[in-house]
Design a protein around this motif. Structure first.
Motif, short mmCIF file in Angstrom:
data_model
loop_
_atom_site.label_atom_id
_atom_site.label_comp_id
_atom_site.label_asym_id
_atom_site.label_seq_id
_atom_site.Cartn_x
_atom_site.Cartn_y
_atom_site.Cartn_z
N UNK A 266 0.00 -1.27 0.02
CA UNK A 266 0.05 0.01 0.02
C UNK A 266 0.87 1.54 0.14
N UNK A 267 2.37 1.02 -1.10
CA UNK A 267 2.78 1.86 -0.63
C UNK A 267 2.48 3.16 -1.99
N UNK A 268 1.38 3.49 -1.69
CA UNK A 268 0.83 4.79 -3.18
C UNK A 268 1.43 5.20 -4.30
N UNK A 269 2.55 6.32 -3.30
CA UNK A 269 3.32 7.09 -4.53
C UNK A 269 4.48 6.42 -4.99
N UNK A 270 4.24 5.57 -4.11
CA UNK A 270 5.84 4.16 -4.99
C UNK A 270 5.21 3.60 -6.46
N UNK A 271 4.00 3.15 -5.99
CA UNK A 271 2.95 2.96 -6.88
C UNK A 271 2.95 3.86 -8.13
N UNK A 272 2.64 5.26 -8.04
CA UNK A 272 2.32 6.10 -9.50
C UNK A 272 3.33 6.48 -9.65
N UNK A 273 4.87 6.70 -9.15
CA UNK A 273 6.23 6.45 -10.00
C UNK A 273 5.96 5.67 -10.79
N UNK A 274 5.90 4.00 -10.19
CA UNK A 274 6.53 3.18 -11.22
C UNK A 274 5.71 3.21 -11.90
N UNK A 275 4.30 3.14 -11.96
CA UNK A 275 2.87 2.58 -12.49
C UNK A 275 3.05 4.59 -14.48
N UNK A 276 3.81 5.12 -13.80
CA UNK A 276 4.28 6.54 -14.87
C UNK A 276 5.68 5.98 -15.70
N UNK A 277 6.22 5.72 -15.08
CA UNK A 277 7.50 4.81 -15.96
C UNK A 277 7.36 3.81 -16.35
N UNK A 278 5.38 3.06 -15.75
CA UNK A 278 6.25 1.50 -16.97
C UNK A 278 4.88 1.73 -18.20
N UNK A 279 4.82 3.18 -17.71
CA UNK A 279 3.39 3.27 -19.21
C UNK A 279 4.56 4.08 -20.43
N UNK A 280 5.47 4.55 -20.50
CA UNK A 280 6.53 5.29 -21.13
C UNK A 280 7.03 3.60 -21.73
N UNK A 281 7.74 3.13 -20.73
CA UNK A 281 8.29 2.17 -21.39
C UNK A 281 7.07 0.94 -22.62
N UNK A 282 6.31 1.35 -21.54
CA UNK A 282 4.96 0.34 -22.37
C UNK A 282 5.28 0.74 -23.75
N UNK A 283 5.24 2.29 -24.02
CA UNK A 283 4.80 2.95 -25.00
C UNK A 283 5.89 2.92 -26.41
N UNK A 284 7.04 2.78 -25.46
CA UNK A 284 8.23 2.60 -26.16
C UNK A 284 8.77 0.95 -26.89
N UNK A 285 7.79 0.36 -26.21
CA UNK A 285 8.74 -0.66 -26.72
C UNK A 285 8.28 -1.81 -27.48
N UNK A 286 6.53 -1.29 -27.73
CA UNK A 286 5.41 -1.21 -28.38
C UNK A 286 5.69 -0.51 -29.53
N UNK A 287 6.78 0.17 -29.58
CA UNK A 287 6.76 0.91 -30.95
C UNK A 287 6.14 2.41 -31.82
N UNK A 288 5.12 2.41 -30.28
CA UNK A 288 4.68 3.43 -30.66
C UNK A 288 5.20 4.80 -30.60
N UNK A 289 6.62 5.07 -29.34
CA UNK A 289 7.43 6.35 -29.35
C UNK A 289 9.01 5.81 -29.90
N UNK A 290 9.88 6.96 -29.89
CA UNK A 290 11.83 6.77 -30.03
C UNK A 290 11.81 6.85 -28.90
N UNK A 291 13.09 6.09 -28.55
CA UNK A 291 13.76 6.30 -27.16
C UNK A 291 14.00 8.12 -27.84
N UNK A 292 14.04 8.50 -26.62
CA UNK A 292 15.19 9.72 -27.05
C UNK A 292 15.39 10.29 -25.77
N UNK A 293 16.94 11.26 -26.29
CA UNK A 293 17.48 11.64 -24.76
C UNK A 293 17.03 12.08 -23.52
#
Length: 588
Positions: free
Chosen positions: A58-85
């Motif tokens: 129930x560490x909601x703050x940690x869940x939130x930041x991991x979820x945001x990072x997970x969303x970005x990584x999911x878009x990158x691995x699915x080819x929806x975005x290209x990794x930039x600096x």
């Protein structure tokens, strides 16, 4: 809010910490290969697993930041975005926030929500705002001009907390009660249960090593039962000869088993250095980017094993040495181009085992150290006279950087200029019964070597006698054994200097160093090396070599003594700490 047990929290932090270390390592690889789908998937899985554990706690703050990072990584691995600096920076900033949250949770408190700027940066990257026009990750695109780094955020990536400029980086442990603010409203960290009562240390050991220890203890138990049986038969037999012969064989077997058990236990404490060294790759990368330098840290000898206690204690010195190598040793891309070097500076962190020691090296291919500049700075700061500085050779000049208050910087900054770092590095290394050596060549780079014993638990020593007391000298420091009667004759007093292999070494009676009354003329000498110094310790006699188990002395401890052990006769043997024993001589 459910209460979380200390064991559950400890297990989560240990496993999640290892996952995050692995994520950081793969992010460094991903920066070099931004289209590698396997790396993207591995980083995504790391965030996803940490988020799952945080949700259970129930560490909601940690869940939130991991979820945001997970969303970005999911878009990158699915080819929806290209990794930039920009995306890479956002993800790495997120891992730094996660590590700081781990540090908060280790105190027994819930972490506060992540900074809005961090969450917004991840969301902007997901929406492709921060990425436009977003060049793909390319380290050569780094700026030449340095910028002032956010040191607290940078070193939190490595240690999980801030750092103090006046000393080496150290984690800050804050009581859970101090983190809770009753008037702060919903954003105040919520208690997770009772904070741990003390630092709980753990050791991950291969099962095969524990199996070996279990087997050896079983065999020792059988040998003990055999001895007890022989003892009973010996008491009732009229002809003990055959029984004594059997007892001798059993004792030899028991001696072998105990030695094997000691080695097995010592190996159980050993850890591969690579697991610790990998986190410095991220630190060097971030530090280089913020200083406008193109830095790559390469780890060599990752499978070399070192006692976990030594490995933990090395963290602060290595952080400071790597920070110095990036800040002082490595040049900017423009300076490297002007010197005819590749723009990318290579920093090597290497480990190798040599006999019963481990050598750790930090090597840069930067500008090197100018011995003349060091001597001039030492005179300007009043640490040496011009006459003293003129007598120093190149190696002795390099060692000036270890003097308290010495710095080549004319201005104090947030990272250097106070002259406190390298002095503390040497002190910490010497406290681990190690020594440190510097080699440098102008225009080619610098190599700093740390030489350490494999373990502090079991130490090979040379036993010597002074009066009725036996002392142990760490064998790693011993260079030669000397018969003083044969070398100096039988004069009633010893010379102050002894000629050995063409070198003039100070001859120092151990009794004088300990503050004891010299009862008789010492008969033997031990040539030892302490740091860059070589001296001869004079004592009454040699006893021999041994491997001893060190026992700390918690009450009164004489100066120059690091601990004690017991002889086979039950007598106390004092283990000499040569660095502290020779401290008063440093002013000579």
């Amino acid at each position: 809010m459910s209460m979380v047990t200390d064991d559950l929290l400890h297990d989560f932090l240990e496993e999640a910490g290892e996952l995050l270390d692995d994520v950081d390592t793969k992010l460094m690889d991903l920066e070099k290969s931004p289209t590698d789908k396997e790396l993207l998937n591995a980083v995504f899985r790391g965030f996803h697993t940490i988020k799952g554990g945080a949700g259970f706690l129930e560490a909601t703050a940690l869940v939130e930041v991991c979820h945001k990072g997970e969303n970005l990584l999911d878009a990158l691995r699915n080819g929806k975005l290209t990794l930039t600096a920009a995306m890479m920076d956002a993800i790495m900033e997120a891992t730094g926030v996660v590590r700081r949250m781990f540090a908060t949770m280790s105190t027994g408190a819930m972490p506060a929500p992540a900074e809005e700027s961090v969450l917004r940066q991840l969301q902007d990257c997901l929406e492709n705002k921060a990425a436009r026009p977003g060049p793909e990750v390319d380290a050569s695109a780094l700026p030449d001009g340095p910028t002032e780094p956010d040191w607290a955020a940078l070193f939190a990536v490595v240690l999980g907390s801030g750092f103090e400029d006046e000393s080496l980086v150290k984690p800050k442990v804050v009581p859970a009660a101090a983190l809770a603010d009753p008037v702060a409203g919903p954003s105040a960290p919520a208690a997770m249960g009772a904070a741990p009562t003390g630092n709980v240390e753990s050791l991950r050991v291969e099962l095969s090593r524990f199996d070996q220890i279990l087997n050896l203890t079983g065999e020792i138990g059988l040998a003990k039962n055999r001895l007890l049986n022989l003892q009973r038969r010996l008491a009732s037999e009229t002809d003990p000869g055959a029984i004594l012969k059997n007892m001798e064989g059993t004792l030899r077997n028991l001696n072998t088993l105990v030695g094997d058990l000691q080695n097995a236990v010592m190996k159980a404490r050993m850890q591969q250095v690579g697991r610790v060294f990998q986190k410095y790759v991220r630190m060097a990368r971030d530090l280089g980017r913020q200083l406008g330098k193109n830095i790559e840290l390469v780890v060599e000898g990752a499978s070399t094993e070192l006692d976990k206690t030594l490995l933990d204690e090395l963290n602060d010195p290595l952080v400071h040495l790597i920070r110095n190598a990036v800040d002082h040793g490595s040049e900017s891309p423009a300076a490297r181009r002007a010197a005819g070097k590749p723009e990318k500076a290579v920093l090597t962190l290497a480990a190798k085992q040599i006999g019963d020691t481990v050598v750790i090296e930090i090597v840069d291919d930067g500008a090197g150290i100018d011995a003349a500049v060091l001597r001039r700075k030492a005179v300007e700061k009043g640490l040496l006279t011009e006459q003293q500085a003129g007598l120093l050779d190149e190696q002795k000049s390099f060692e000036l950087i270890f003097l308290p208050g010495f710095s080549t910087k004319s201005e104090v900054s947030s990272i250097s200029g106070r002259g406190v770092g390298m002095d503390v590095v040497r002190t910490n290394v010497q406290r681990l019964s190690g020594r440190i050596r510097i080699e440098s060549e102008l225009g080619r780079g610098t190599r700093i070597s740390i030489i350490l014993p494999l373990t502090l638990a079991i130490m090979p020593v040379l036993k010597i006698r002074l009066g009725e007391q036996v002392f142990a000298v760490p064998l790693t420091a011993v260079r030669e054994l000397i018969d003083l009667d044969a070398q100096t004759g039988r004069e009633p007093t010893l010379p102050r200097v002894l000629s050995l292999d063409g070198s003039e070494l100070a001859l120092l009676p151990l009794a004088d160093l300990l503050g004891w009354k010299l009862v008789r003329r010492p008969a033997v000498g031990v040539a030892v090396q302490v740091g860059s110094r070589q001296i001869v310790l004079a004592a009454d006699s040699f006893i021999g070599r041994d491997d001893v188990v060190i026992k700390p002395i918690h009450t009164f401890r004489p100066r120059g003594v690091s601990g004690a052990t017991l002889s086979a006769d039950g007598d106390v043997i004092l283990i000499l700490d040569l660095n502290r024993l020779l401290d008063p001589l440093e002013a000579d």
